[in-house]
Design a protein around this motif. Structure first.
Motif, PDB file in Angstrom:
ATOM      1  N   VAL A 391       0.857  -1.199   0.000  1.00 50.23           N
ATOM      2  CA  VAL A 391       0.000   0.000   0.000  1.00 50.23           C
ATOM      3  C   VAL A 391       0.889   1.245   0.000  1.00 50.23           C
ATOM      4  O   VAL A 391       1.691   1.433   0.915  1.00 50.23           O
ATOM      5  N   HIS A 392       0.749   2.051  -1.020  1.00 57.14           N
ATOM      6  CA  HIS A 392       1.529   3.297  -1.109  1.00 57.14           C
ATOM      7  C   HIS A 392       0.878   4.396  -0.264  1.00 57.14           C
ATOM      8  O   HIS A 392      -0.278   4.291   0.123  1.00 57.14           O
ATOM      9  N   ASN A 430       0.527  -3.678  -6.150  1.00 54.77           N
ATOM     10  CA  ASN A 430       0.862  -2.352  -5.618  1.00 54.77           C
ATOM     11  C   ASN A 430      -0.371  -1.474  -5.722  1.00 54.77           C
ATOM     12  O   ASN A 430      -0.916  -1.300  -6.807  1.00 54.77           O
ATOM     13  N   PHE A 431      -0.773  -0.923  -4.561  1.00 55.35           N
ATOM     14  CA  PHE A 431      -1.944  -0.035  -4.532  1.00 55.35           C
ATOM     15  C   PHE A 431      -1.431   1.391  -4.430  1.00 55.35           C
ATOM     16  O   PHE A 431      -0.874   1.771  -3.407  1.00 55.35           O
ATOM     17  N   TYR A 432      -1.606   2.136  -5.507  1.00 58.50           N
ATOM     18  CA  TYR A 432      -1.010   3.478  -5.532  1.00 58.50           C
ATOM     19  C   TYR A 432      -2.054   4.520  -5.873  1.00 58.50           C
ATOM     20  O   TYR A 432      -3.105   4.219  -6.429  1.00 58.50           O
ATOM     21  N   ILE A 433      -1.749   5.777  -5.526  1.00 52.18           N
ATOM     22  CA  ILE A 433      -2.648   6.877  -5.914  1.00 52.18           C
ATOM     23  C   ILE A 433      -2.158   7.441  -7.247  1.00 52.18           C
ATOM     24  O   ILE A 433      -2.878   7.519  -8.214  1.00 52.18           O
ATOM     25  N   VAL A 461      -6.401   2.537  -0.792  1.00 50.85           N
ATOM     26  CA  VAL A 461      -6.949   1.384  -0.082  1.00 50.85           C
ATOM     27  C   VAL A 461      -7.882   1.862   1.021  1.00 50.85           C
ATOM     28  O   VAL A 461      -7.533   2.742   1.808  1.00 50.85           O
ATOM     29  N   ALA A 462      -9.090   1.310   1.035  1.00 51.20           N
ATOM     30  CA  ALA A 462     -10.069   1.708   2.047  1.00 51.20           C
ATOM     31  C   ALA A 462      -9.813   0.973   3.345  1.00 51.20           C
ATOM     32  O   ALA A 462      -9.914   1.538   4.424  1.00 51.20           O
ATOM     33  N   GLU A 463      -9.466  -0.310   3.212  1.00 49.06           N
ATOM     34  CA  GLU A 463      -9.428  -1.129   4.410  1.00 49.06           C
ATOM     35  C   GLU A 463      -8.600  -2.386   4.162  1.00 49.06           C
ATOM     36  O   GLU A 463      -8.577  -2.919   3.050  1.00 49.06           O
ATOM     37  N   VAL A 464      -7.937  -2.831   5.213  1.00 46.84           N
ATOM     38  CA  VAL A 464      -7.329  -4.163   5.186  1.00 46.84           C
ATOM     39  C   VAL A 464      -8.028  -4.937   6.292  1.00 46.84           C
ATOM     40  O   VAL A 464      -8.069  -4.492   7.434  1.00 46.84           O
ATOM     41  N   THR A 465      -8.615  -6.076   5.936  1.00 45.68           N
ATOM     42  CA  THR A 465      -9.436  -6.790   6.927  1.00 45.68           C
ATOM     43  C   THR A 465      -9.195  -8.295   6.825  1.00 45.68           C
ATOM     44  O   THR A 465      -8.619  -8.778   5.841  1.00 45.68           O
ATOM     45  N   LEU A 499       2.723  -1.867   4.473  1.00 46.55           N
ATOM     46  CA  LEU A 499       2.267  -0.471   4.461  1.00 46.55           C
ATOM     47  C   LEU A 499       3.472   0.426   4.225  1.00 46.55           C
ATOM     48  O   LEU A 499       4.372   0.503   5.060  1.00 46.55           O
ATOM     49  N   SER A 500       3.497   1.079   3.081  1.00 46.31           N
ATOM     50  CA  SER A 500       4.620   1.939   2.753  1.00 46.31           C
ATOM     51  C   SER A 500       4.421   3.263   3.481  1.00 46.31           C
ATOM     52  O   SER A 500       3.851   4.223   2.959  1.00 46.31           O
TER      53      SER A 500
END
Lengths: 668, 329
Positions: A391-392, A430-433, A461-465, A499-500
């Motif tokens: 997560v960026h 990779n979750f980036y904006i 990313v809204a949530e890690v669950t 978590l970056s």
């Protein structure tokens, strides 16, 4: 009127002339301020150009001007230019006044008529003031050739080595037991994937062995007095409980120490260390420290295993903290950064979901010298992940946390993706904006990752669950994210999430800034003298900043700043002397009754109370002309050169155009 | 040869300055021996028309006390200026407004209401003063109040300033001595605009209390604590104005155990007394936390009275905003 004043109104291209009618201002001054001593008034396209300066010099010589007023930009920018121009024509530079009709007028107004009237008022204030100026001579003081570098990360190391290699002495102060900083914790560096330790440790060794470097680790600066060229720093050297003159760094003590604690600093909480320890095998210096709050001997009075086994008798439980004072001419602050605390974003589950990692934890996880020997495995210590999400922008570019971009996270995340792919073969997401890869070789690295088959999901990313909705999600971490490229919500089941985390100013950056007399931005980054043209100097002469203490940056930029700060310091050292602004405060002895209000106020400790005469006195070499005492003196017995009551009040009267109104107020 | 002429006048003042002059004891005989007292309403009978009849510049020395509160005050100020060679702003009211100047915080209608209608006033008919009134004998007038009280030098040119509320008798005596010596050709007058009958440093200079570096954690009122008799009062948190107040009174109040309230006015070279004092007190408050600073400052129960008790009319502020608001008197 005995003074002959020349007035010069600058167009600054259209910067001023676009709003202010400079020709009108100039003509007005020539006519209306003639009674105030103005003998010549001109306007010119760029007063700061050499032609503009020559114009002033020619008038000084031909017209015999005794005062010069330039209406142009802020004194911050060109006061020196015009002072030098006057000096070049044999007019004392302090008889020149620069008034700002750009920053304080044309740039902040849109009404041309009002702005022109305001420019006249500002100019009139300058004319009224300059009459009371005195010819001043700068004070010259020697510069101490030694330098204090605070912070032993890569920026501080670079700065210290540059100066030491040039033949000047450096005191390098580091809070932790070893130098190396964050870079020592990393496995690989982007984009070249060099082994971080391999490129860093030779520099650390150089520092440790350098004859021109006094290395003070496990130490903190407590107090700084003085001014450029002549600082006195008080440094607390915390007790190591190890006599470094006897210690050989053989490591028997930490081998034999029976107590392990979690290493929250170097191993980011992933691994353990002994109570007597060096943070890592290549630590510089090689001497360990005893973590007294955790040491069984200090807690219970027994154990002393380290002392028993030490072959050279180097353990000393009676050591005390020591205070050292050093004299230095310049100071470089390279105090680094803290990682954003990802616990502040509970929606990402860190601390609650075992396999959510911080970026620094992952650095240790991937490091061959780290707690898993470089094996990328889950918290159970054995399972190799099959799908990993990165997560960026965690805590960065987020109005709820830090609004700024942390600059390194995109590249760091790409590096993680590569390492995960290379070592585990896992699917990587990779979750980036936005992908930000602006430096040399960075975009190419991104291309390489695209080719490696990394999945890039554009969305925050809204949530890690771990709450599964379908059987495939059972036992997995699920990342809930809006994929903005396909316009759909996605749930991606993963084994590990990294978590970056963004980087932020040191938790105590503001206090440290205050200690050294420099200012911080709202985000607590140290403020440079000029964001573009003077990025490593500060508003306090003799104090420089380098690396992440100034703002988020990567290793090459930190190194460049360390070297730049060193070059600035070397420049100062080579001058051997420095001329200080002759703006100083003085006590008028017959007005001083020794009330002692001022005694404790001086930030430069320049005020001395003379017990015999019962008056206070100011040491002109220590005084920096800040004006604190001038304002505080209830008896008005302290006067600031260049800021006398007379100068300030006449400027106010000039601003209010009282000088002109008196002449014009002819009763009908 | 006739003796040089002497005059003394009171405008908006309490009369204390007159008492202080009489309090110079036998030196008052020197005044009589060396001067011909031509006008001194508190001590002798004289009419304004007598003064008006005098030749311009015929009075050598006029001690003018009181501020300019109404048109009568201003008229006499102009008159005495014209008739006098040396015009001295005598006492705090004439120099800087003093206690009457504190009325500059309020508009006139409020002042009149307070004077004529509050509970301590016996005025069952609710009478208010009128500037003119028709009597069977003709119309009579009383002076018109100005919106604010002004200092003497904001109305006429002043030669010397003699501060104090009131000026200390020994200082008055010394000034009389000086003028007598000047008359005899044995001394010279100080430059015009000088402050006479006072020192040129601050009250601290004459105060015997021990002074240390100041750090204030708490302001207190003198009646609420037992102050150390040897130690600087300000250091003990008692807001003593001596640090900013001109010397000349022999530090009477601090010596007697009370804080200086500043009647001798600003020290030489100080432009705004209250601002100086605010800045000085603020500088030695030993706190960095805004809430703590506020708490310490709350110990100063009457900031206006603390910092501007004597000099509001003579300060850069001159008056509170409300004083300039339209009043209905």
């Amino acid at each position: 009127m005995s003074e002959k004043i020349g007035v010069y109104v600058c167009h600054c291209g259209t910067n001023i002339a676009g709003i202010v009618d400079v020709a009108d201002v100039s003509q007005w001054a020539g006519e209306k301020l003639a009674a105030n001593g103005v003998v010549i008034s001109r306007d010119y396209k760029f007063m700061c150009s050499s032609l503009g300066q020559e114009l002033i010099q020619k008038d000084i010589q031909e017209q015999g001007l005794t005062r010069v007023v330039v209406a142009a930009c802020s004194p911050h920018l060109h006061e020196k230019t015009f002072r030098n121009a006057c000096q070049g024509a044999d007019l004392n530079p302090y008889l020149c006044e620069l008034v700002s009709i750009r920053e304080q007028d044309s740039w902040v107004h849109t009404d041309k008529v009002a702005a022109t009237e305001k420019a006249k008022a500002i100019l009139s204030g300058g004319v009224a003031r300059v009459e009371h100026h005195e010819a001043l001579e700068p004070l010259r003081v020697p510069i101490h050739p030694d330098t204090l570098v605070v912070g032993g990360g890569i920026a501080g190391i670079q700065a210290a080595l540059e100066i030491a290699d040039a033949g000047f002495h450096v005191y390098l102060v580091e809070r932790e037991p070893s130098i190396g900083g964050h870079m020592a914790q990393f496995d690989k560096t982007f984009p070249t994937l060099d082994c971080s330790a391999c490129i860093l440790t030779p520099k650390m060794v150089d520092v440790g062995n350098h004859p021109n470097i006094t290395l003070l680790t496990w130490s903190e600066v407590q107090k700084v007095d003085g001014y450029i060229g002549n600082f006195v720093a008080t440094i607390k050297q915390k007790a190591r409980y190890v006599k470094i003159e006897d210690c050989t760094g053989c490591g028997i003590c930490w081998e034999k120490c029976p107590k392990k604690v979690v290493d929250e600093v170097f191993e980011a909480g992933l691994g353990n260390r002994k109570v007597i320890y060096t943070p890592f095998p290549q630590a510089v210096p090689k001497y360990p420290v005893i973590d007294a709050p955790n040491c069984t001997y200090f807690l219970k009075g027994t154990c002393k295993a380290c002392e028993k086994f030490c072959p050279t008798g180097a353990i000393d439980f009676n050591q005390q903290d020591e205070e050292i004072t050093v004299q230095v001419g310049n100071i470089i602050l390279a105090t680094g950064y803290d990682l954003f605390d990802v616990r502040r974003m509970p929606q990402y589950g860190y601390g609650r979901l075992a396999n959510v990692y911080t970026s620094l934890e992952f650095e240790r996880l991937g490091n061959a010298a780290g707690p898993t020997g470089g094996n990328i495995v889950l918290r159970d210590g054995k399972t190799v992940p099959k799908a990993v999400g990165i997560v960026h922008c965690v805590g960065s570019r987020d109005q709820n946390y830090n609004p700024y971009c942390s600059a390194i996270c995109c590249m760091q995340s790409l590096k993680f993706a590569h390492l995960v792919h290379e070592r585990t073969g896992a699917e990587v997401y990779n979750f980036y904006i936005d992908m930000r890869t602006p430096s040399k070789g960075y975009e190419e690295f991104y291309q390489r990752l695209l080719e490696e088959g990394t999945h890039f999901v554009r969305g925050k990313v809204a949530e890690v669950t771990n709450l599964a909705r379908i059987p495939e999600e059972e036992g997995k971490l699920i990342v809930q994210v809006e994929d903005t490229l396909i316009g759909k919500q996605r749930r991606i089941p993963l084994d590990m999430v990294i978590l970056s985390a963004g980087i932020q100013a040191r938790h105590d950056a503001k206090e440290v800034g205050k200690l050294f007399g420099i200012s911080c931005s709202a985000d607590a980054w140290y403020i440079e003298r000029h964001p573009k043209l003077d990025p490593v100097a500060t508003m306090t002469d003799g104090i420089y900043i380098a690396g992440c203490a100034q703002g988020p940056k990567d290793i090459p930029a930190s190194v460049a700043q360390g070297a730049a700060a060193a070059a600035r310091v070397l420049g100062k050292i080579q001058q051997k002397e420095i001329s200080l602004e002759p703006v100083r405060a003085t006590v008028i002895e017959e007005h001083c009754s020794g009330c002692r209000i001022c005694n404790d106020l001086c930030p430069f400790s320049a005020i001395l109370y003379l017990e015999d005469k019962k008056v206070s006195e100011i040491n002109p070499a220590l005084c920096q002309g800040c004006g604190t005492c001038v304002a505080a003196c209830p008896a008005g017995a302290i006067s600031g050169t260049g800021f006398s009551n007379e100068q300030i009040l006449s400027q106010i009267e000039g601003l209010l155009l009282l000088n002109i109104r008196q002449l014009e107020a002819v009763p009908a | 040869m006739s003796k040089p002429k002497f005059a003394m006048y009171w405008a908006a003042s309490c009369g204390g300055c007159e008492i202080a002059v009489l309090n110079i004891h036998e030196k008052i005989l020197d005044v009589d021996a060396n001067f011909d007292v031509v006008f001194w309403p508190v001590a002798m009978d004289a009419k304004y028309k007598d003064v008006e009849a005098m030749e311009d510049g015929s009075i050598l020395l006029t001690l003018f006390n009181g501020g300019i509160r109404n048109d009568e005050n201003e008229h006499i100020a102009h008159l005495l200026r014209k008739k006098s060679k040396i015009l001295v702003a005598f006492g705090s009211c004439a120099c800087e407004g003093c206690i009457p100047g504190l009325a500059n915080f309020s508009p006139i209608n409020e002042i009149v209401e307070t004077a004529f209608s509050t509970i301590s006033t016996d005025n069952p008919q609710g009478i208010r003063p009128q500037t003119s009134y028709q009597m069977p004998e003709g119309e009579i007038h009383i002076p018109t109040l100005y919106p604010v009280l002004r200092t003497l030098d904001s109305v006429v040119d002043v030669d010397y300033y003699m501060p104090g509320c009131p000026p200390e008798s020994h200082q008055i005596g010394a000034v009389i001595d000086l003028v007598v010596q000047v008359l005899q050709g044995k001394a010279e007058l100080p430059p015009k605009g000088a402050t006479i009958g006072a020192g040129n440093s601050t009250v601290c200079d004459e105060c015997k209390r021990t002074r240390n570096v100041k750090t204030i954690k708490e302001f207190s009122r003198i009646q609420l604590m037992h102050a150390d008799p040897e130690l600087c009062l300000l250091e003990q948190g008692i807001p003593c104005n001596g640090v900013a107040t001109r010397s000349g009174c022999d530090a009477r109040c601090p010596t007697a155990g009370a804080q200086c309230i500043g009647c001798y006015g600003p020290a030489e070279g100080v432009i705004d007394y209250g601002a100086r004092l605010v800045s000085a007190f603020a500088s030695v408050i030993d706190a960095n936390d805004p809430a703590e600073i506020d708490r310490i400052l709350d110990g100063l129960v009457d900031p206006a009275g603390q910092f501007y008790r004597f000099n509001l009319a003579g300060s850069l502020l001159k008056a509170g905003k409300s004083a300039f608001q339209r009043s209905n008197v």
